[in-house]
Design an enzyme around this catalytic site. Structure first.
Site, mmCIF file in Angstrom:
data_model
loop_
_atom_site.group_PDB
_atom_site.id
_atom_site.type_symbol
_atom_site.label_atom_id
_atom_site.label_comp_id
_atom_site.label_asym_id
_atom_site.label_seq_id
_atom_site.Cartn_x
_atom_site.Cartn_y
_atom_site.Cartn_z
ATOM 1 N N CYS A 35 0.835 -1.204 0.000
ATOM 2 C CA CYS A 35 0.000 0.000 0.000
ATOM 3 C C CYS A 35 0.875 1.262 0.000
ATOM 4 C CB CYS A 35 -0.978 -0.062 1.163
ATOM 5 S SG CYS A 35 -2.359 1.061 0.947
ATOM 6 N N HIS A 84 -3.585 -5.458 1.197
ATOM 7 C CA HIS A 84 -3.382 -5.779 2.614
ATOM 8 C C HIS A 84 -3.827 -7.217 2.844
ATOM 9 C CE1 HIS A 84 -2.510 -1.716 3.858
ATOM 10 N NE2 HIS A 84 -3.604 -1.269 3.288
#
Ligand SMILES: Cc1cc2nc3c(=O)[nH]c(=O)nc-3n(C[C@H](O)[C@H](O)[C@H](O)COP(=O)(O)O)c2cc1C
Length: 732
Positions: free
Chosen positions: A288, A387
């Site tokens: 991310c 994630h």
């Protein structure tokens, strides 16, 4: 702050996601109506009802309290309607007397809903007796009276040593201690935030050194948990450049403010340390915000992610990231596989920037059939937005084995870690022993009814409901939203006596092609836009449904068009309960996780629902042709459903069949008489998209079986030989 995504695509805290799973309910924004995600020293992103409402500093946020109260009330009252018990976890301390006046997440909420309160004190931090007694001392008398019990949490050592202290606190406060919960080591459950990461720390003692950069604004630190539990890993959460430069694997986690964290890494020599580690032969993984940092540049001219500006990245991956206000935040649960190993991966994406990768760069993953993330030419630098990537046991082990190979170490087999539900069971066992459960049950039985708040109901139930409140939270002078693009609805009108307009033989190839296209393009739809269906379109769809074949021309169907919110909410309740029960039946954890992430209905989002019923008494006692196969009336009703679906598809209207329901309950809600059965409960509306393939195929749940296996010759199981069928002369 660690957050996650609900099956409905809403962002909520990971703690609340975990609590929902522990309670056996599908996570929803109702479990976390307000989420504050700190983005800087003094500002937070304010997520309301699962969507980003804006950025606020503390004083702006407190100014919003009155507007937020109806949202909180709406979430609570909705849960109270659905559940036997609603457990509210207060945020912060109950005695934050400087904030008490506007509190709506702690004692303020307990007041609003008239809830009894148990206060838990953390003895591991010390001073627990003073904290409990002090809390009582500082509360106003009415709130003080809410406290029904104390709980001592995280106790290490011999409980006998605590006895005198417990007796004294009970004497002083006149409130009983209802449990002493022991410190549970290696609980392995998701942390609420990364506050525990205030200094460098090490987890595990294995021979593979993993350096996870301890970003000041780290987000989703839970990404590292499964890795830390691997037997061959020593995971260093660190800001020490030497540690980073000598690691075998460096992971840059997510960040709540990527450019600010990147600037700090540069200042502290950590950018150079990661580059040095890579040059030495180490592996580097960015997740991310960490993925964004690995690129060449991050552009945020509008100041979406922090103060406006541009930053140079680490330059280890050929990509550029841009932030822009008009780019919506990506919030999605997703799945796919690692392209190098084929290992399955699943997780969630929560981010605001968009990343453009040099097209010649190999992608890292395939997510929902599309390439995602990227990897460097030497394969040692990897990054993506997913994630939970490292939660996939196969992928995690494959990555570690590559690191091991580079170090000359033999590969290891995937480790078996406890599943999340096993960890929750472990905690539940501890709590069951530690807490006075019969007393807690008696407390629940003594509960008073929920107070009425008609004014809050009125505001939360106003036009646009909670969505409107959220939209206007930061924009008092509301700008009117641009009208949704309207689809051209060409309504042909209902042709009840159409024989003259139809050919007596085959249709011409173009018409046939249309039939084929409509059948192939029909999809079960679960995500809808709220636009209403024009009456003429609905009439056309139901009219074509009504033209289905039926045994003895019995026409046993009826179409109950349901638009009332109240009715749909009761049906949705039934769905939620049934869905949770179904989830509990799946033993395989990965399959359960896949199932839990699936959206399986659109009861409330679609503008209307249609219940298709079969009146089994119709034309009784004699229905031509039904007696030998009594269920043919039900089959006939299914054909009406099929006609309905195809007609809807031709109009660009989507239909989703919901069978995860308690039919008896829905029959009661719809007041179906004895002898009338529910065949199909359908959500009907304009879809967000018609998928190219069935959802269940896309997620890898099941593929479409080949036609060959479905067609038999003469008898069950005998292969049909297409080569010896009738000559092709007519079909050509
Ligand atoms: C009788 C029936 C019941 C179904 N029930 C559900 C349901 O409860 N939830 C859901 O998401 N899909 C449901 N579906 C949709 C199927 O999963 C879907 O039709 C199938 O995966 C094929 O996808 P397609 O319809 O997009 O071709 C149902 C379909 C049928 C025919």
């Amino acid at each position: 702050m660690n957050s996650g995504v609900t099956p409905e695509g809403h962002e909520i805290g990971r703690a609340q996601l975990l609590q929902a799973l522990a309670a056996g309910v599908v996570p929803s924004w109702l479990h976390n109506p307000i989420l504050l995600k700190p983005t800087g020293e003094a500002t937070s992103q304010v997520v309301v009802a699962g969507k980003v409402a804006g950025q606020a500093d503390a004083s702006t946020y407190f100014g919003l309290r009155d507007k937020l109260r109806p949202v909180v009330w709406r979430a609570f009252s909705e849960l109270a309607r659905r559940a036997d018990v609603v457990l509210i976890e207060g945020a912060g301390s109950p005695a934050e007397i400087n904030l008490a006046r506007d509190d709506l997440v702690n004692m303020g909420l307990a007041d609003l809903v008239d809830a009894p309160v148990l206060v838990a004190g953390d003895i591991d931090r010390g001073g627990v007796f003073a904290a409990l007694a002090g809390t009582q001392l500082l509360l106003e008398p009415a709130q003080r009276a809410r406290i029904q019990g104390w709980i001592i949490n995280k106790f290490r050592g011999d409980p006998a040593l605590l006895k005198d202290g417990l007796a004294m606190i009970e004497q002083r406060t006149l409130v009983g201690v209802r449990g002493v919960v022991p410190f549970v080591h290696d609980l392995g459950l998701d942390e609420e935030d990364g506050v525990w990461l205030e200094r460098d720390l090490v987890r595990g003692t294995g021979e593979i050194t993993v350096a996870a950069l301890r970003l000041d604004r780290v987000s989703n630190s839970t990404d590292m948990d499964a890795l830390a539990r691997e037997p061959d890993v020593a995971l260093h959460w660190t800001r020490d450049p030497d540690r980073v430069a000598t690691a075998d694997l460096v992971v840059i986690p997510g960040s709540k403010s990527t450019r600010a964290d990147l600037a700090d890494l540069e200042r502290d020599g950590l950018v150079a340390a990661v580059q040095a580690a890579h040059a030495r032969g180490a592996f580097v993984l960015g997740l991310c915000g960490g993925y964004q940092m690995l690129g060449r540049e991050i552009n945020d001219d509008e100041g979406v992610d922090g103060p406006p500006g541009r930053s140079r990245g680490l330059g280890l991956l050929p990509l550029v990231t841009a932030f822009a206000r008009e780019l919506p935040k990506v919030l999605v649960n997703t799945y796919g596989s690692d392209l190098a190993t084929g290992e399955r991966v699943a997780g969630y994406e929560i981010h605001q920037g968009r990343t453009v990768v040099d097209p010649l760069t190999p992608p890292l993953l395939e997510l929902r059939g599309r390439p995602d993330g990227c990897t460097s030419a030497d394969g040692r630098v990897m990054g993506c937005y997913l994630h939970g990537l490292l939660d996939a046991p196969g992928y995690r082990r494959a990555l570690l084995n590559r690191v091991r190979a580079a170090r000359g170490l033999a590969a290891l087999a995937p480790s078996s870690q406890l599943t999340q539900s096993e960890r929750l069971d472990r905690l539940a066992d501890v709590l069951e022993h530690a807490l006075d459960v019969p007393w807690i049950e008696s407390l629940l039985e003594r509960r008073s009814p929920l107070p009425a708040h008609p004014e809050l109901d009125r505001i939360a139930g106003g036009p646009g409901g909670v969505d409107a409140i959220v939209r206007e939270l930061f924009a008092p002078a509301a700008t009117s939203a641009p009208p949704l693009a309207r689809r051209a609805a060409v309504v042909l009108g209902v042709r009840d006596s159409p024989a003259d307009s139809f050919p007596s033989g085959a249709f011409d190839p173009a018409d046939r092609d249309v039939v084929r296209r409509v059948i192939l393009a029909r999809r079960d739809v679960r995500q809808f836009q709220s636009d209403p269906i024009p009456t003429a379109v609905l009439r056309e769809i139901l009219s074509l449904a009504h033209h289905a074949p039926s045994v003895g021309f019995m026409q046993p169907w009826n179409f109950v068009v349901v638009t009332s919110r109240g009715t749909r909410e009761r049906v949705k309740d039934s769905f939620v309960r049934t869905n949770v029960a179904e989830l509990a039946k799946i033993d395989d954890e990965r399959r359960a996780a896949l199932y839990a992430g699936l959206k399986l209905e659109g009861i409330l989002e679609s503008p209307l629902n249609v219940a298709v019923t079969c009146d089994r008494r119709r034309d009784a006692p004699f229905v031509l042709g039904r007696a030998p196969m009594p269920d043919t009336d039900l089959y006939s009703t299914c054909l009406a459903v099929e006609n309905l679906m195809l007609a809807a598809r031709a109009h660009g209207v989507g239909v989703g069949w919901v069978s995860l329901l308690d039919p008896a309950l829905v029959a009661r809600v719809l007041a179906l008489p004895e002898g009338v059965v529910l065949v199909a409960y359908l959500c009907v509306g304009y879809p967000v998209e018609f998928r190219a393939r069935p959802l269940l195929e896309e997620v890898g749940w099941k593929a479409r079986a080949p036609l060959e296996g479905a067609v038999y010759a003469e008898q069950w199981g005998c292969v049909y030989d297409w080569g010896s069928g009738p000559p092709d002369a007519r079909g050509a």
